[in-house]
Design an enzyme around this catalytic site. Structure first.
Site, PDB file in Angstrom:
ATOM      1  N   ASP A  97      -3.245  11.700   5.901  1.00 45.05           N
ATOM      2  CA  ASP A  97      -3.131  10.442   6.727  1.00 45.05           C
ATOM      3  C   ASP A  97      -4.540   9.865   6.543  1.00 45.05           C
ATOM      4  OD1 ASP A  97      -2.346   8.103   7.708  1.00 45.05           O
ATOM      5  OD2 ASP A  97      -1.629   9.234   9.640  1.00 45.05           O
ATOM      6  N   ALA A  98      -4.808   8.788   5.529  1.00 43.92           N
ATOM      7  CA  ALA A  98      -6.236   8.331   5.447  1.00 43.92           C
ATOM      8  C   ALA A  98      -5.880   6.816   5.265  1.00 43.92           C
ATOM      9  CB  ALA A  98      -7.043   8.914   4.007  1.00 43.92           C
ATOM     10  N   LYS A  99      -4.938   6.414   4.784  1.00 42.42           N
ATOM     11  CA  LYS A  99      -4.388   4.972   4.569  1.00 42.42           C
ATOM     12  C   LYS A  99      -5.697   4.285   3.739  1.00 42.42           C
ATOM     13  CE  LYS A  99      -2.055   4.644   9.144  1.00 42.42           C
ATOM     14  NZ  LYS A  99      -2.316   6.227   9.478  1.00 42.42           N
ATOM     15  N   ARG A 100      -6.065   4.644   2.680  1.00 44.47           N
ATOM     16  CA  ARG A 100      -6.795   4.186   1.920  1.00 44.47           C
ATOM     17  C   ARG A 100      -6.332   2.840   1.145  1.00 44.47           C
ATOM     18  NH1 ARG A 100      -9.676   7.082   4.741  1.00 44.47           N
ATOM     19  NH2 ARG A 100     -11.491   8.504   3.995  1.00 44.47           N
TER      20      ARG A 100
END
Length: 281
Positions: A97-100
Site C-alpha cells: 500500500d504505497a499509492k504511488r
C-alpha cells in the site's frame, strides 16, 4: 527475469483456499502504544515480527502500509523488506500500500521499486493513484504484466474527500471513478479466472449498483471494521461482483495483538464471516 503465474490467478486461488480477506499491517504510533511498544525502530521491528508470524500462512493477502515504515528511514524500510520476503516465502500474497502515482521515468522508477522481481521490495501487487491520468500508470501496468504482479487502482475510495475528484463528471457524462473502472475492465478483458488489475472501492459507500463493478478483476475494499462496514454489508454494496471482493481489515484485527494466537483467531474469524456473506450473495 522469472515470470510468476499472473497475480489474478494466484489471488483467486488464495481467496478460495484461505478465505477472501486482506489484513493490513499499519504500525502507527497509537497502535504501537496499544501493544506496549515504543514508537521507535525496536517497536516497529517487534510489531512487524508478531504480525508476520500471526498472518503468514493464515490469510490470503497482507497489505503493509509503506508510509508507517518509511517514517523510520532506511532502517524502517529494511524492516519492510524483511516482512515482504517472509510473507511471500510463506505463500501469503503481499499488496504494497504505497499509492504511488507520477509520470514518465518517475512512474517507471516507482514501478521498478515494487514490481520488479529483483527488487528487495517486490510485491505481488501495488496500490497506485491514477489522478495524473490513467495513462500515466502505463509503466506500472507494463511491468506488472511482465513480472506476473498486479495493481490496485484508486477508483471509489472510502475517504469522504475522494468524492470531489472521483465523482466529478467528465464531458462524456461518466464520472471519474466509473472511468477508472472501465479502464480496468479493458486491462482484464479475456483473463481467467480473473485479471490482475483491480480497483480500490470502499465498503462503506453503500449501494454501488449505478457502477459497473464487473471489471473481471479484484476489488480491494477498505472500510470493514473500524470504519463501520461489516462483512454482512458486502452483498448489498457490491452485488454480483461480491465474489471478487477482497475486504481489507486493519485495526479490527490488529487490536487483538500483541498475542499471535489472538491475531490469528481474529483474522480467521473475519475471513469466515466474509466467506459466509459472499456465499449468500
Amino acid at each position: 527475469m522469472t515470470v510468476l503465474e499472473p497475480f489474478g490467478a494466484r489471488l483467486r486461488r488464495a481467496m478460495d483456499e484461505r478465505g477472501p480477506l486482506c489484513v493490513g499491517i499499519d504500525p502507527h504510533a497509537a497502535l504501537l502504544s496499544a501493544w506496549g511498544l515504543n514508537d521507535d525502530i525496536d517497536g516497529l521491528e517487534r510489531f512487524t515480527r508478531i504480525s508476520v508470524e500471526a498472518l503468514a500462512d493464515t490469510v490470503a493477502v497482507v497489505k503493509p502500509q509503506s508510509a508507517f515504515f518509511e517514517r523510520f528511514g532506511s532502517r524502517g524500510v529494511a524492516v519492510l523488506e524483511r516482512a515482504v520476503a517472509d510473507l511471500r516465502a510463506a505463500g501469503t500474497l503481499v499488496v504494497m500500500d504505497a499509492k504511488r502515482g507520477d509520470i514518465g521515468s518517475t512512474m517507471a522508477a516507482y514501478a521498478e521499486t515494487f514490481l520488479h522481481k529483483d527488487s528487495p521490495l517486490f510485491s505481488d501487487a501495488l496500490t497506485v493513484s491514477p489522478y495524473l491520468g490513467y495513462g500515466s500508470l502505463k509503466p506500472a501496468v507494463d511491468l506488472a504484466r511482465e513480472s506476473g504482479a498486479g495493481l490496485f487502482v484508486l477508483a471509489l475510495t472510502s475517504n469522504p474527500e475522494g468524492g470531489e475528484v472521483q465523482h466529478a463528471v467528465r464531458a462524456d457524462g461518466r464520472n471519474v471513478g466509473a472511468t477508472m473502472l472501465a479502464h480496468l475492465a479493458e486491462e482484464n478483458a479475456g483473463e481467467t479466472p480473473m485479471g490482475s488489475f483491480g480497483a480500490v472501492v470502499g465498503a462503506t459507500l453503500g449501494d454501488l449498483s449505478s457502477y459497473d463493478l464487473d471489471i473481471n478483476g479484484p476489488l480491494l475494499a477498505p472500510g470493514i471494521g473500524a470504519q463501520g462496514a461489516t462483512p454482512a454489508d458486502l452483498p448489498a454494496v457490491f452485488g454480483a461482483a461480491a465474489r471478487n471482493v477482497v475486504p481489507n481489515v486493519s485495526r479490527a484485527v490488529l487490536k487483538a495483538g500483541p498475542s499471535v494466537g489472538a491475531l490469528r483467531e481474529a483474522s480467521v474469524r473475519f475471513a469466515d464471516e466474509v466467506r459466509a456473506a459472499v456465499a449468500s450473495a
